[in-house]
Design an enzyme around this catalytic site. Structure first.
Site, PDB file in Angstrom:
ATOM      1  N   CYS A 151      -2.064  -2.270   7.860  1.00  0.00           N
ATOM      2  CA  CYS A 151      -1.879  -3.297   6.800  1.00  0.00           C
ATOM      3  C   CYS A 151      -1.053  -4.060   6.449  1.00  0.00           C
ATOM      4  O   CYS A 151      -0.995  -5.594   5.807  1.00  0.00           O
ATOM      5  CB  CYS A 151      -2.076  -2.680   5.179  1.00  0.00           C
ATOM      6  SG  CYS A 151      -4.123  -2.028   5.176  1.00  0.00           S
TER       7      CYS A 151
ATOM      8  N   GLN B  86       8.197 -13.803  21.470  1.00  0.00           N
ATOM      9  CA  GLN B  86       7.937 -15.377  21.925  1.00  0.00           C
ATOM     10  C   GLN B  86       8.233 -16.319  20.694  1.00  0.00           C
ATOM     11  O   GLN B  86       7.482 -17.108  19.826  1.00  0.00           O
ATOM     12  CB  GLN B  86       6.696 -15.764  21.559  1.00  0.00           C
ATOM     13  CG  GLN B  86       5.606 -14.420  22.732  1.00  0.00           C
ATOM     14  CD  GLN B  86       4.558 -14.555  22.818  1.00  0.00           C
ATOM     15  OE1 GLN B  86       3.434 -15.965  23.390  1.00  0.00           O
ATOM     16  NE2 GLN B  86       3.696 -14.052  21.717  1.00  0.00           N
TER      17      GLN B  86
ATOM     18  N   LYS C 120      -6.592  -4.695  -3.199  1.00  0.00           N
ATOM     19  CA  LYS C 120      -7.737  -5.358  -2.562  1.00  0.00           C
ATOM     20  C   LYS C 120      -7.996  -4.028  -1.252  1.00  0.00           C
ATOM     21  O   LYS C 120      -7.972  -3.277  -0.847  1.00  0.00           O
ATOM     22  CB  LYS C 120      -6.521  -5.965  -1.222  1.00  0.00           C
ATOM     23  CG  LYS C 120      -5.238  -5.150  -0.143  1.00  0.00           C
ATOM     24  CD  LYS C 120      -4.120  -5.719   0.237  1.00  0.00           C
ATOM     25  CE  LYS C 120      -3.400  -4.669   1.611  1.00  0.00           C
ATOM     26  NZ  LYS C 120      -4.688  -3.686   1.535  1.00  0.00           N
TER      27      LYS C 120
ATOM     28  N   ASP D 276       1.132  -1.266   0.085  1.00  0.00           N
ATOM     29  CA  ASP D 276      -0.153  -0.039  -0.354  1.00  0.00           C
ATOM     30  C   ASP D 276       0.739   1.335   0.235  1.00  0.00           C
ATOM     31  O   ASP D 276       0.501   2.091   0.634  1.00  0.00           O
ATOM     32  CB  ASP D 276      -1.283   0.179   0.903  1.00  0.00           C
ATOM     33  CG  ASP D 276      -2.453  -1.374   1.188  1.00  0.00           C
ATOM     34  OD1 ASP D 276      -2.266  -1.435   0.354  1.00  0.00           O
ATOM     35  OD2 ASP D 276      -2.490  -0.833   2.281  1.00  0.00           O
TER      36      ASP D 276
HETATM   37  C1  C5J Z   1      -3.030   0.446   5.305  1.00  0.00           C
HETATM   38  C2  C5J Z   1      -5.141   1.296   6.878  1.00  0.00           C
HETATM   39  N1  C5J Z   1      -2.515  -0.179   4.610  1.00  0.00           N
HETATM   40  N2  C5J Z   1      -3.758   2.370   7.526  1.00  0.00           N
HETATM   41  N3  C5J Z   1      -4.909   0.695   5.442  1.00  0.00           N
HETATM   42  O1  C5J Z   1      -2.522  -0.333   6.166  1.00  0.00           O
HETATM   43  O2  C5J Z   1      -6.334   2.093   6.209  1.00  0.00           O
END
Ligand code: C5J
Length: 222
Positions: free
Chosen positions: A162, A202, A129, A24
């Site tokens: 994300c 962990q 996505k 993203d």
């Molecule tokens: C992502 C969001 N890409 N923070 N989206 O992290 O809404």
């Protein structure tokens, strides 16, 4: 097999089975007038990682290893946007609204595009996505199976949303996941630090973390 220096212990690189996944790196999360800014975030934090993401991508390309890009976005008719996602919070612009870079987080709009410095090149896969995780409602799992990918190196934004969601999805599907620390960012520095800590806690319960230099050093010699 060659190890990448990583936390909490070396990452056992399988050169023939690894891909970089860049999450993203879109204008909507990193430029004024986009989705990130509409939620009140300081988007300048995101642009600072561009050089590190760029050299990580360049290293994978140079080594002949696959680079996959993702974009969080929705269909123009919003049929893949759950009302709960659209109505959440109190942004100045909601997903689908018209902003200065076109409709917020809608496929094909200028603001939804990947930053030009990090744009995919011919032959690289781009996953659109609708969710935070890149496996949900996409063809990513099938593509990775088809390519026999077993390990994923992660870059992109935001670390705790994300990126971490996709790492957790991948971890549950049996992929070994490595997060490139300087090539990921959050609007909240404390969330980035917490996400890194919880990923590798962990005994790498979600995955490993490593510095970009160490990843590049190993993939260039593997
Ligand atoms: C992502 C969001 N890409 N923070 N989206 O992290 O809404």
């Amino acid at each position: 097999m060659t190890d990448i220096k990583a936390q909490p212990f070396p990452f056992p690189l399988q050169r023939k089975a690894v891909a970089l996944i860049v999450i993203d790196m879109q204008r909507d999360f990193s430029e004024p007038g986009g989705f990130g800014a509409s939620l009140g975030n300081d988007v300048s934090r995101i642009t600072k990682i561009i050089p590190d993401v760029k050299r990580l991508i360049a290293g994978f390309r140079h080594a002949g290893l696959p680079v996959i890009h993702t974009m969080e976005c929705h269909k123009p008719d919003l049929s893949d946007l759950p009302p709960a996602k659209r109505s959440r919070g109190n942004p100045s612009l909601r997903i689908g609204d018209k902003g200065p870079m076109g409709r917020i987080l809608i496929a094909g709009e200028p603001g939804t595009a990947i930053l030009p410095e990090l744009a995919p090149i011919d032959g690289e896969i781009v996953i659109e996505k609708p969710g935070k995780g890149a496996f949900y409602a996409t063809e990513l799992g099938d593509i990775l199976n088809h390519k026999d990918i077993k390990q994923l190196v992660f870059a992109g934004v935001t670390t705790e949303v994300c990126v971490q969601t996709t790492m957790r999805e991948a971890n549950d599907r049996g992929y070994e996941c490595l997060l490139a620390e300087e090539a990921t960012e959050s609007y909240f520095p404390e969330f980035k630090a917490a996400a890194i800590a919880m990923i590798r806690a962990q005994g790498a319960i979600v995955g490993w973390t490593a510095h970009v230099d160490d990843i590049l050093e190993t993939i260039s010699h593997a």
